[in-house]
Design an enzyme around this catalytic site. Structure first.
Site, PDB file in Angstrom:
ATOM      1  N   GLY A 199      28.913  68.600  56.800  1.00 30.35           N
ATOM      2  CA  GLY A 199      28.838  68.251  55.812  1.00 30.35           C
ATOM      3  C   GLY A 199      29.220  67.071  54.992  1.00 30.35           C
ATOM      4  CG  ASP A 211      33.014  75.133  49.435  1.00 30.51           C
ATOM      5  OD1 ASP A 211      31.719  74.896  50.934  1.00 30.51           O
ATOM      6  OD2 ASP A 211      33.629  74.795  49.478  1.00 30.51           O
ATOM      7  CG  HIS A 243      30.057  75.760  54.687  1.00 28.28           C
ATOM      8  ND1 HIS A 243      30.258  75.175  52.970  1.00 28.28           N
ATOM      9  CD2 HIS A 243      30.506  75.067  55.741  1.00 28.28           C
ATOM     10  CE1 HIS A 243      31.480  74.531  53.952  1.00 28.28           C
ATOM     11  NE2 HIS A 243      31.311  74.709  54.480  1.00 28.28           N
TER      12      HIS A 243
HETATM   13  C1  LIG Z   1      33.495  71.358  49.121  1.00 28.73           C
HETATM   14  C2  LIG Z   1      33.323  70.653  50.464  1.00 28.73           C
HETATM   15  N1  LIG Z   1      32.488  69.934  51.174  1.00 28.73           N
HETATM   16  C3  LIG Z   1      32.632  68.852  52.050  1.00 28.73           C
HETATM   17  C4  LIG Z   1      33.084  70.332  53.408  1.00 28.73           C
HETATM   18  C5  LIG Z   1      32.491  69.476  54.784  1.00 28.73           C
HETATM   19  O1  LIG Z   1      31.615  70.227  55.581  1.00 28.73           O
HETATM   20  P1  LIG Z   1      31.638  70.410  57.351  1.00 28.73           P
HETATM   21  O2  LIG Z   1      32.759  71.040  57.448  1.00 28.73           O
HETATM   22  O3  LIG Z   1      30.247  70.186  57.785  1.00 28.73           O
HETATM   23  O4  LIG Z   1      32.278  68.593  57.398  1.00 28.73           O
HETATM   24  C6  LIG Z   1      33.424  71.332  52.469  1.00 28.73           C
HETATM   25  C7  LIG Z   1      34.121  72.154  54.423  1.00 28.73           C
HETATM   26  O5  LIG Z   1      34.199  73.453  54.213  1.00 28.73           O
HETATM   27  C8  LIG Z   1      33.744  71.463  51.842  1.00 28.73           C
HETATM   28  O6  LIG Z   1      34.007  72.920  51.639  1.00 28.73           O
END
Ligand SMILES: Cc1ncc(COP(=O)(O)O)c(C=O)c1O
Length: 434
Positions: free
Chosen positions: A84, A192, A218
Site C-alpha cells: 500500500g 483501510d 487489511h
Molecule cells: C492508511 C494506510 N495507508 C497506507 C498503509 C501502508 O500499507 P502497506 O503496509 O501495505 O505498505 C497503511 C498500512 O496499514 C495504512 O493504514
C-alpha cells in the site's frame, strides 16, 4: 487442470483442514489479535496451484486480479504493487509526471493531508519535494472535515491526499467538490476502507486516484501487496510506467510487440527505431508484485463481502456492548456513511481516573491486542523533525489522539465469544476505577 494437479490440490485442502486449530477460545490465553489474515483452504490451494505453475513473476493471475478488482471497486483500471505504501508513492508521483503538463505537481507545491494517521500516506508528498499541509481531525470519527480542508487551501495548494481513517470515511463527496472548484487533484488512501460507502457511493471512486493495501491486517490480503486504481486512462498509463521501471512500453512480461511498432519510435534524442522496451519516459521504480500474490488475492476477493459484513457485525457488537461504559469516547460513523471498519477506536477521556497506558496494559495482559491510531500527530514524530510542512489551524485533536487513543480489532477472525470477552474486560477495568 490435469488430474495430477487436482489430486495435489485436494491433498493441500485436506492438509489445511488437518492443521486447523480446534482448541477453542480460552479467555486470557488465546490471543485476540487486533487484525490478521483470514485464510481458508481455497487460499492455500491457490498459492500451491500458482507455485506448481511456477508463475514466479506477474502474469495471468495478476491481470485477472487487476481487472476483477477494478470492477469491484468501480474504477476502470487497477495496477498491482508490492505494498500500500508503494501504491501511495506511485499515486503521488504520478501527479508529478511531465505528461500532465500544466496540471502536474511541481516541487514546493502543497498537498493537503491529515496530521494523525499512517506515515506512508504523507511520505510520498515529501519524497516528491512537495509540501504537506496538515489539518486536524474530529474526535469520534477520527477524520478531517471538508471545512478544515477548505480553510487549508492556499495559493500553492495543488492536491489533496487523505486516508479514510480505520475504515470510516472522510467527507469525500464534499472534498471532491472542493477539489473540483479549486482545480486540485484528489487522492484517496483507501488502504483501510475497502467496501466503505459514503452517501451510497464506494469510497475510492471520488478522487482521481485511489490506493489499497493487501498487507495481512487489511480487508483482503496477499501477504504483501497493494493497488493503485483510477478511471483516468492517461493517469493509469503513467502509474504503470512508474511502477515498471519508468518504461514507455506497456507490454506484459513475456510479450514483446503489443503496440506493433516496437522498433518504430523516436523519443528524446534516442536514435529512431530504438527498442521501445528500453525507452524510459519516467524516472521510475520497480514496485511490481508476483503471480503468487495475485493468486491469493483472487481467492480472497471471493470473500470480500463476507469479510466486510463480519467487520461491520463485530464493530456493532463492540459499540453496543461498550455503550454504557463511562470515561470512554466511542467511535462514530461519519454522517452519511456505511463504513467497512478496520478497527474499533477508543479515546480515554482526559479527565478519566485512569490513563490509557493502564487500560492498554490491562488488555494486553489478557491477550487482547491493541494498536495506536498509527503515528498519532505525525509532526511530533522524529522522522519529520527536518521536514518542511505547513499546519492549518491547530492540531489539538491530533494531540489528544496521540496521548489518549488506541484501537482494538474487528477483523473477521474474531468470534462473538472473543468480542464479549473484550467488552467484559474493558467494563471490568473501568468499573474498578469508579
Ligand atoms: C492508511 C494506510 N495507508 C497506507 C498503509 C501502508 O500499507 P502497506 O503496509 O501495505 O505498505 C497503511 C498500512 O496499514 C495504512 O493504514
Amino acid at each position: 487442470m490435469s488430474e495430477r494437479v487436482a489430486r495435489i490440490l485436494d491433498e493441500v485442502r485436506k492438509y489445511h483442514q488437518d492443521r486447523r486449530d480446534d482448541r477453542g477460545f480460552v479467555p486470557g490465553v488465546t490471543e485476540i489479535w487486533p487484525s490478521g489474515a483470514v485464510l481458508d483452504e481455497e487460499d492455500r490451494a491457490a498459492l500451491v496451484a500458482a507455485a506448481l505453475d511456477m508463475r514466479i513473476a506477474a502474469g495471468f493471475a495478476s491481470r485477472k486480479f487487476e481487472s476483477a478488482f477494478a470492477r469491484r471497486m468501480g474504477r476502470r483500471k487497477a495496477h498491482l504493487t508490492n505494498s500500500g505504501s508503494s501504491a501511495n508513492l506511485l499515486a503521488i508521483t504520478a501527479l508529478t509526471s511531465p505528461q500532465l503538463e500544466d496540471r502536474r505537481l511541481r516541487p514546493g507545491d502543497e498537498v493537503i493531508t491529515v496530521a494523525a494517521g499512517f506515515p506512508t500516506t504523507v511520505n510520498p508528498i515529501l519524497q516528491n519535494g512537495l509540501v504537506p499541509v496538515f489539518v486536524d481531525i474530529d474526535l469520534r470519527t477520527y477524520n478531517t472535515t471538508a471545512e478544515r480542508v477548505e480553510k487549508a487551501i492556499g495559493p500553492r495548494t495543488r492536491a489533496i491526499m487523505i486516508a479514510h481513517a480505520l475504515g470510516n470515511p472522510f467527507e469525500v463527496a464534499e472534498v471532491a467538490q472542493l477539489a473540483d472548484e479549486h482545480d486540485l487533484l484528489l487522492v484517496e488512501d483507501t488502504c483501510d476502507a475497502v467496501g466503505t460507502t459514503y452517501r451510497g457511493q464506494l469510497v475510492g471512486t471520488f478522487g482521481e486516484l485511489t490506493t489499497v493495501s493487501f498487507y495481512p491486517a487489511h480487508h483482503l490480503t496477499m501477504g504483501e501487496g497493494g493497488c493503485v486504481l483510477t478511471s483516468n486512462l492517461a493517469l493509469a498509463r503513467i502509474v504503470e510506467s512508474l511502477r515498471d521501471w519508468g518504461r514507455d512500453c506497456w507490454c506484459e512480461p513475456g510479450e514483446s510487440d503489443t503496440c506493433r511498432k516496437r522498433f518504430g519510435y523516436q523519443m528524446g534524442t534516442l536514435p529512431a527505431g530504438y527498442d521501445h522496451k528500453y525507452i524510459f519516459s519516467h524516472v521510475g521504480y520497480n514496485l511490481k508484485t508476483t503471480d503468487l500474490q495475485a493468486a491469493l488475492g483472487l481467492t480472497q476477493l471471493d470473500k470480500l463481502d463476507e469479510f466486510c459484513a463480519a467487520r461491520r457485525r463485530n464493530w456493532r457488537r463492540l459499540r453496543e456492548g461498550l455503550a454504557e461504559v463511562p470515561w470512554l469516547m466511542l467511535p462514530e460513523a461519519t454522517a452519511g456513511s456505511d463504513p467497512s471498519w478496520f478497527g474499533f477506536v477508543i479515546t480515554v477521556d482526559p479527565e478519566a481516573p485512569f490513563e490509557r497506558a493502564e487500560l492498554v496494559a490491562f488488555l494486553e495482559n489478557r491477550k487482547i491486542g491493541t494498536r495506536r491510531l498509527f503515528a498519532g500527530n505525525l509532526t511530533r514524530q522524529p522522522a519529520y523533525a527536518e521536514s518542511e510542512f505547513r499546519i492549518s489551524g491547530d492540531l489539538t485533536n491530533s494531540d489528544i489522539v496521540t496521548e489518549h487513543t488506541f484501537w482494538i480489532g474487528v477483523y473477521p477472525g474474531l468470534t462473538e465469544e472473543m468480542i464479549d470477552y473484550v467488552i467484559g474486560s474493558i467494563t471490568e477495568f473501568v468499573g474498578s476505577h469508579r
